[in-house]
Design a protein around this motif. Structure first.
Motif, PDB file in Angstrom:
ATOM      1  N   LEU A 216      11.542   0.162  25.505  1.00 42.20           N
ATOM      2  CA  LEU A 216      12.906  -0.344  25.692  1.00 42.20           C
ATOM      3  C   LEU A 216      12.959  -1.216  26.939  1.00 42.20           C
ATOM      4  O   LEU A 216      12.269  -0.950  27.920  1.00 42.20           O
ATOM      5  CB  LEU A 216      13.893   0.807  25.881  1.00 42.20           C
ATOM      6  N   TYR A 217      13.816  -2.260  26.909  1.00 42.01           N
ATOM      7  CA  TYR A 217      14.094  -2.982  28.149  1.00 42.01           C
ATOM      8  C   TYR A 217      15.600  -3.089  28.328  1.00 42.01           C
ATOM      9  O   TYR A 217      16.360  -3.254  27.380  1.00 42.01           O
ATOM     10  CB  TYR A 217      13.407  -4.353  28.204  1.00 42.01           C
ATOM     11  N   THR A 218      16.018  -2.931  29.585  1.00 44.85           N
ATOM     12  CA  THR A 218      17.438  -2.802  29.917  1.00 44.85           C
ATOM     13  C   THR A 218      17.759  -3.629  31.150  1.00 44.85           C
ATOM     14  O   THR A 218      16.872  -4.089  31.863  1.00 44.85           O
ATOM     15  CB  THR A 218      17.787  -1.326  30.217  1.00 44.85           C
ATOM     16  N   SER A 219      19.044  -3.801  31.404  1.00 44.54           N
ATOM     17  CA  SER A 219      19.497  -4.443  32.645  1.00 44.54           C
ATOM     18  C   SER A 219      20.536  -3.556  33.299  1.00 44.54           C
ATOM     19  O   SER A 219      21.195  -2.757  32.636  1.00 44.54           O
ATOM     20  CB  SER A 219      20.088  -5.825  32.371  1.00 44.54           C
ATOM     21  N   ARG A 220      20.703  -3.715  34.592  1.00 44.80           N
ATOM     22  CA  ARG A 220      21.641  -2.889  35.356  1.00 44.80           C
ATOM     23  C   ARG A 220      22.870  -3.695  35.692  1.00 44.80           C
ATOM     24  O   ARG A 220      22.791  -4.797  36.225  1.00 44.80           O
ATOM     25  CB  ARG A 220      20.984  -2.394  36.644  1.00 44.80           C
TER      26      ARG A 220
END
Length: 1049
Positions: free
Chosen positions: A791-795
């Motif tokens: 998974l890749y995410t942003s804050r």
């Protein structure tokens, strides 16, 4: 340089102090010398439509004027902005920071220079300062009014509703319509009035800072966000418009984007007379020619656009400012123009390092008097941090309030200074006297510190003073650009209304760093060297004594951890009817016997240590100089509690199942996690009894290794080791399963946009920060690797502090390869899945190798399985666009904008110092193997702590667990005063030049933050070095796995 009139300035309107001197230069650089001579007056129009006049020397470079404006506004992230003006040919150009002002602005009296946003970042969360986001919001408001930012009616109404919320506050229909009648934000606004009012009604409770954030969240998704059109023609003579953005060069027909050329595709940009040329990299799949040609109105227009392109490419793509070309000896060819200033990466690094101080400001157009932070703060009168003069105290009690354990502090001629120290608070279920509960209510609590500037405070003592009125907050602590290294009340608990905490000031009157806890920053009651030496001589020097003492100190911490569940959590549960009775009967009856048993165990250990230390028989070396018999007796007693230990895994699963099925219980547990006593995730405490067995085993291994076979204590130690090894072996499988289960649930709290993270068979492998290469350039993303999916995410800078899932890559059928040469990005990897490919870059070579090894291992595991897992993450739709495409992978359609306002709604407070956030701010990663090793490497005890520029040493009780140091005044305190996450720190021994002429001292440093710690003996020094090294530098996977196996874990 100065103002020509004495009138209110933008700085004074924004509430900034005069002449703060915040420079946009890197640390260590000196501003260019300001030429003397004749002054010229330049009028600057600010983004709030006010005008200011600046006097600067005529021959000064443009940077002098630009820095004057940034200093005037106290703007830290000034590099995103620029000064534009019409030149003598009426072409709007940017002020060149290197050329003399007089050569650019020929008639300054007749020219109005505008201070505007120049570089629009791909993601507004990269703007760390609230003031910067406010100015960006003003730019969006200006672009809407001028018709530059075109969008559909829904988007326009949503944008205006956020502007109205920031200006007049919460919804009031009559006030809304009156305000809209007086202020025109877009042409034909009347037709949108009902929609604007409807949207505004949904923003109730939103602060101005949150409104700015949501405004930019909507605006950044619009096609015309940050776009400035430059008329041109293509080779066929068709009228088009060119523009430049962070992604590359864009081509528009009217207001519709018809083409884009990413920076990754562009090999060279040039111009020849009025022809603008783009040379592309060769691509067999492309139908474009090698060189594209566009015709502009004239050479000056062409050169102006070329300069803008050069600056955008340098700002968003380069790691540092390009160096000037050497001057030719005879003649020059081509333009000598180059980008001047910090690149975006340098700006982000500078702000993350904390090389600035927060300033308060007011909004010109806002009718809301108090500026609130992005995260809602407690409403207690003194819940925010007041300003402080250099002579003010570090700890302040409200009027009529006494500290529960306040001691009299007098300023005598002696060098020792007494401290006002909060008394230890008793557990609610264990306090037996009314006085004990009274002390619990009156205990001073630490409030979150403001963002500050320097490394250390210079006050030696803490003295009481009268509380000062609270000041408006300028930004959230959790939304700060860097994670607070020493974060007070790491769970974000609010201070009681009668207690406020003020930051220390250093001797040069600069505020202390947010990395230093005010309660820990005092050098109160430092122990003198004579006292320290005398104290050491009274204690034994045998290594076995210090091993036994480690059992005592870690048992104290373990008992406190048991109290979190058996006392604090049970007491809280009894006050509310939110937990099912079956769950209560599963958790608490299994913790109470353990708490009672280990209370007696600790007493026996301390009694044995008291005799060992020779307080009554110092000259006798007899049967009391051992610990093996005590360990053997109690470990045999633990076997009778095995039934309770087996129940802990069942309790953990039952708790998480109940939380999933009950929103009320979920909120209850989340609120308890925000209490100061719950310094770790709640479910971690449920596994503490299993972890403690590992610690006993390690201690006994060290004792058996230390004692010769003929030693009196060897036989008991070996028997105790055999008993505990048997218990660990029985619980081995359960521990591994439960740790993975606990970690998945912990990560679930940090993620949004995901429904089914915890499923049977899924195993966590690694999490960390990587940069993802897309059409927008390199963007920081948080990656989570499991045995079946990546998974890749942003804050987002929201109250919840959670990470939003952007995409997923199933590991089945994936390949991974190094691609540094192909993309020209250091430490670069290409991940090719069956449906999409992504390019990521690590912060260092070692980080890249860790990811490469773990991802390849996970791919191999996925290949050996029965095929792709059927259960993928339902809430995150796959992203099929490649990073080479002109539109960025994370772009959303304009039709979804009305729904986007709910995606970042304010949620309940969330722990902002979790391991995920530490990895994000430190650009590092951590694996499940690291977590497993960290479980074994837990330590507690007294350490002396010293800052880089301080003189005295301060004694603290320190607990190391979960890759973090937690600091207490004493071991009796129920909660830590501050914490120091260690990921990314370097562990060394001080050099001779540092003048630390003491034994057993180790040094922790991260960038400019330096701490010295001093242990009491060679053994404790080596143990602290050993456990901290495990947190600051991850071992290789092969080494880690062999380490695990050697411990049967």
């Amino acid at each position: 340089m100065g103002e020509i009139e004495q009138k209110p300035t933008p700085a004074s309107r924004l509430g900034a102090p005069e002449n703060s001197g915040i420079s946009t230069l890197e640390r260590g650089q000196k501003p260019p010398p300001t030429p003397s001579g004749k002054l010229m007056t330049v009028k600057i129009q600010m983004l709030d439509d006010t005008q200011e006049a600046f006097e600067v020397p005529q021959r000064a470079p443009g940077k002098v004027l630009f820095d004057a404006v940034c200093n005037h506004l106290n703007l830290v992230e000034g590099d995103y902005f620029g000064l534009e003006f019409p030149d003598h040919r009426k072409i709007v150009v940017w002020l060149d920071l290197l050329k003399p002002i007089v050569k650019q602005i020929r008639r300054p009296k007749h020219v109005l220079v505008k201070f505007v946003v120049k570089f629009f970042p791909p993601d507004h969360t990269q703007l760390q300062e609230e003031l910067t986001r406010y100015l960006f919001a003003l730019q969006v408001k200006q672009d809407l009014a001028q018709g530059r930012l075109t969008c559909n009616d829904t988007s326009a109404a949503l944008l205006i509703s956020h502007i109205v919320q920031s200006e007049i506050g919460d919804f009031d229909e009559a006030l809304d319509r009156e305000h809209l009648a007086k202020n025109k934000y877009v042409p034909q606004q009347d037709a949108l009035e009902d929609k604007i009012v409807e949207f505004h009604h949904s923003h109730i409770g939103q602060t101005p800072a949150e409104s700015d954030f949501q405004l930019l969240e909507v605006a950044r998704r619009l096609e015309m966000y940050g776009i400035r059109l430059h008329p041109a023609k293509d080779r066929e003579g068709t009228k088009i418009n060119l523009a430049v953005a962070n992604t590359g060069i864009l081509v528009f027909q009217g207001f519709t984007k018809i083409n884009a050329f990413n920076w990754a595709k562009v090999r060279k940009l040039s111009f020849k007379r009025k022809r603008f040329l783009i040379k592309l990299r060769p691509d067999v799949n492309s139908s474009y020619q090698d060189t594209l040609e566009f015709l502009m109105a004239g050479r000056d227009f062409c050169k102006s656009f070329w300069k803008i392109c050069v600056e955008h490419h340098a700002f968003f793509r380069l790691f540092e400012e390009p160096k000037p070309k050497p001057k030719p000896v005879l003649f020059s060819r081509g333009s000598s123009f180059r980008f001047s200033g910090r690149t975006q990466k340098q700006v982000l690094d500078y702000v993350k390092e904390g090389g600035h101080k927060k300033v308060q400001f007011e909004r010109k157009h806002s009718k809301i008097h108090s500026t609130r932070s992005l995260v809602s703060q407690p409403t207690a009168p003194n819940s925010e941090v007041p300003k402080q003069s250099p002579q003010s105290a570090s700890l302040t009690f409200g009027e009529g309030t006494e500290s529960p354990s306040a001691q009299s502090c007098q300023q005598a001629k002696e060098t020792k200074v007494c401290t006002l120290e909060p008394g230890p608070r008793q557990s609610p279920a264990l306090s037996k006297s009314p006085s004990g509960s009274k002390a619990a209510d009156g205990t001073a609590a630490a409030a979150p510190p403001e963002e500050e500037d320097e490394e250390e405070g210079g006050k030696d003592g803490i003295r009481p003073s009268n509380p000062q009125p609270p000041q408006p907050s300028t930004g959230s602590l959790t939304g700060s650009p860097h994670l607070s290294e020493l974060s007070i009340n790491s769970q974000g608990g609010a201070a009681p209304a009668n207690v406020t905490l003020s930051p220390n000031l250093s001797p040069d009157n600069k505020q202390a760093s947010p990395l230093i806890s005010p309660l820990l920053n005092d050098q109160a009651c430092p122990r003198t060297d004579d006292e320290e030496e005398g104290r050491r001589k009274r204690f034994p020097t045998d290594k076995a004594y210090y091993i036994a003492k480690e059992v005592s100190t870690t048992e104290r911490t373990y008992l406190k951890d048991l109290e979190v569940i058996a006392s604090w959590f049970q007491s809280t549960v009894s006050k509310e009817d939110s937990m099912p009775e079956a769950l209560k009967s599963l958790i608490f009856p299994n913790f109470e016997p353990l708490h009672k048993f280990h209370t007696n165990f600790l007493k026996e250990i301390e009694q044995r240590l008291a005799l060992w230390e020779g307080r009554s028989n110092a000259h006798i070396r007899g049967d009391y100089q051992r610990i093996g018999d005590v360990m053997l007796k109690n470990i045999q007693g633990m076997k009778h509690l095995a039934a309770h230990l087996w129940k802990h895994s069942e309790a953990l699963e039952a708790l998480e199942t109940s939380i999933k099925g009950s929103r009320r219980l979920e909120h209850f547990c989340r609120d308890f996690e925000l209490q100061k006593v719950c310094y770790l995730p709640l479910n971690t405490f449920l596994l503490r009894p299993l972890h403690r067995l590992m610690h006993y085993k390690q201690v006994l291994e060290r004792l058996c290794k230390h004692h010769p076979p003929n030693h009196a204590d060897f036989r008991d130690c070996r028997a105790a080791l055999a008993e505990i090894t048997e218990m660990v072996a029985q619980l081995h499988g359960t521990m591994i399963k439960m740790e993975n289960f606990q970690k998945l649930h912990e990560l679930k709290k940090d993620l949004i946009g995901i429904d089914n993270l915890v499923i049977p068979g899924r195993e966590f492998i690694r999490l960390g920060s990587l940069s993802k290469l897309s059409g927008k350039g390199l963007q920081q993303r948080m990656f989570f690797l499991f045995n079946d999916v990546l998974l890749y995410t942003s804050r987002g800078l929201t109250a919840s502090n959670q990470f939003k899932v952007h995409g997923q890559l199933p590991l089945y059928g994936m390949t991974i390869e190094e691609s540094e040469e192909e993309w020209g990005v250091p430490h670069c990897l290409t991940l090719r899945g069956q449906r999409q490919s992504i390019i990521v870059a690590a912060s260092s070579r070692s980080e890249m190798e860790k990811w490469l090894e773990d991802i390849q291992m996970a791919i191999d595991l996925a290949e050996k399985s029965n095929g792709p897992t059927p259960e993928l993450l339902a809430s995150s739709p796959p992203d099929n666009k490649s990073p080479d495409e002109a539109t960025a992978a994370d772009q959303e359609s304009e039709d979804d904008l009305s729904a986007s306002r709910t995606s970042l709604e304010r949620q309940a407070p969330h722990r902002g110092n979790t391991m995920v956030h530490v990895c994000w701010h430190r650009s590092t990663s951590v694996s499940m193997v690291d977590f497993s090793i960290a479980v074994e490497n837990q330590l507690s005890g007294n350490l002396l702590r010293k800052f880089k520029n301080s003189n005295g040493w301060q004694k603290l009780w320190v607990v190391f667990t979960n890759f973090c140091l937690f600091f207490y005044k004493s071991h009796q305190d129920s909660h830590p005063l501050a914490s120091l996450p260690l990921l990314g720190y370097s562990l060394t021994i001080p050099s001779e030049s540092e003048n630390i002429h003491k034994d057993y001292v180790f040094k922790l440093h991260f960038k400019s933050h330096v701490y010295y710690f001093r242990a009491e003996s060679e053994y404790t020094f080596e143990r602290w070095m050993e456990v901290i090294r495990s947190a600051t530098s991850s071992a290789s996977r092969a080494h880690s796995l062999s380490h695990k196996e050697s411990h049967l874990y």
